[in-house]
Scaffold this active site. Sequence first.
Site, PDB file in Angstrom:
ATOM      1  N   ILE A 252       0.814  -1.215   0.000  1.00  0.00           N
ATOM      2  CA  ILE A 252       0.000   0.000   0.000  1.00  0.00           C
ATOM      3  C   ILE A 252       0.847   1.265   0.000  1.00  0.00           C
ATOM      4  O   ILE A 252       0.305   2.371  -0.093  1.00  0.00           O
ATOM      5  CB  ILE A 252      -0.971   0.025   1.204  1.00  0.00           C
ATOM      6  CG1 ILE A 252      -0.220  -0.130   2.532  1.00  0.00           C
ATOM      7  CG2 ILE A 252      -2.017  -1.073   1.063  1.00  0.00           C
ATOM      8  CD1 ILE A 252      -1.125  -0.036   3.754  1.00  0.00           C
TER       9      ILE A 252
ATOM     10  N   VAL B  34       5.313  -0.556   2.883  1.00  0.00           N
ATOM     11  CA  VAL B  34       4.219  -0.816   3.812  1.00  0.00           C
ATOM     12  C   VAL B  34       3.199  -1.705   3.102  1.00  0.00           C
ATOM     13  O   VAL B  34       2.830  -1.440   1.952  1.00  0.00           O
ATOM     14  CB  VAL B  34       3.532   0.487   4.271  1.00  0.00           C
ATOM     15  CG1 VAL B  34       2.443   0.181   5.298  1.00  0.00           C
ATOM     16  CG2 VAL B  34       4.554   1.451   4.848  1.00  0.00           C
TER      17      VAL B  34
ATOM     18  N   LYS C  26       5.264  -2.909   8.069  1.00  0.00           N
ATOM     19  CA  LYS C  26       6.356  -2.134   7.498  1.00  0.00           C
ATOM     20  C   LYS C  26       7.588  -3.032   7.396  1.00  0.00           C
ATOM     21  O   LYS C  26       8.000  -3.643   8.376  1.00  0.00           O
ATOM     22  CB  LYS C  26       6.672  -0.922   8.375  1.00  0.00           C
ATOM     23  CG  LYS C  26       5.499   0.039   8.535  1.00  0.00           C
ATOM     24  CD  LYS C  26       5.866   1.195   9.441  1.00  0.00           C
ATOM     25  CE  LYS C  26       4.655   2.065   9.734  1.00  0.00           C
ATOM     26  NZ  LYS C  26       4.151   2.744   8.558  1.00  0.00           N
TER      27      LYS C  26
ATOM     28  N   ASP D 170       9.612  13.181  11.609  1.00  0.00           N
ATOM     29  CA  ASP D 170       9.210  13.282  10.195  1.00  0.00           C
ATOM     30  C   ASP D 170       7.718  13.587  10.090  1.00  0.00           C
ATOM     31  O   ASP D 170       6.990  12.928   9.349  1.00  0.00           O
ATOM     32  CB  ASP D 170       9.558  11.993   9.446  1.00  0.00           C
ATOM     33  CG  ASP D 170       9.467  12.151   7.930  1.00  0.00           C
ATOM     34  OD1 ASP D 170       9.495  13.312   7.448  1.00  0.00           O
ATOM     35  OD2 ASP D 170       9.356  11.139   7.225  1.00  0.00           O
TER      36      ASP D 170
END
Length: 236
Positions: free
Chosen positions: A26, A34, A49, A143
């Site tokens: 995805i 992921v 992940k 992030d």
Amino acid sequence: SSDVCSSDLDSWIGKIVGNCRIERKIGEGGCGAVYRGVDLMLERPVAIKVLHGGLAARRDVAERFRSEAHTLARLSHPNIATLYSFHREADTYLMVMEFVEGRTFDELIREHGHLSPDYAVPLFCQALDGIHHAHQAGVIHRDLKGSNVMRSATGLVKVMDFGIARALWSPGLTQADHPLGTPEYMSPEQVRNEEIDARADIYSLGVLLFKMLTGRLPFGGDGPFEIMRADRKSTR
């Protein structure tokens, strides 16, 4: 090459990791991919992940990735995507996470151009609650950006991808080597590749709120150092 990495990661589809079966990809980024999977015991969807093999082969990165997973497992907040488990498989590392069905903030901004204050501020405050909980636990996201914050179908906001940038950070590691953040959202000290604290997340959140309300970034540039120079000029 990126094609080789993508091919290696695609080979995970259909595999069983712990109690989970990997179903489809995805998303993909600089540190890995992921996947959507399913927990076969609990019959619930999960996000998985997978760290790129080249990064997993670096002992320093792998150890920080594992250490960060242990830290993230202690976070428990409705506005943070939950880490369920951590695995080492086939010379790489995988995180099994809560699967969130919904739209990222970036997708909402693209759809509407910009968000009204009445719509944006309550969503943003939910993200703030999640980040505040993490900071109280000593965890910095590193992030924060629109693609890492999601509004679920029920209106609940989830902050995702904690710990990835921290796992990849080390003194002297530059943006050219691996993505340590997203330049448009990075604080000046993060662009300089210095150790940071919670204030860097607050900086990124300010950029995110500006983009939510206006549909654009407060400044731009061709790269992180151009962006940092633009930021310095804007604060004079």
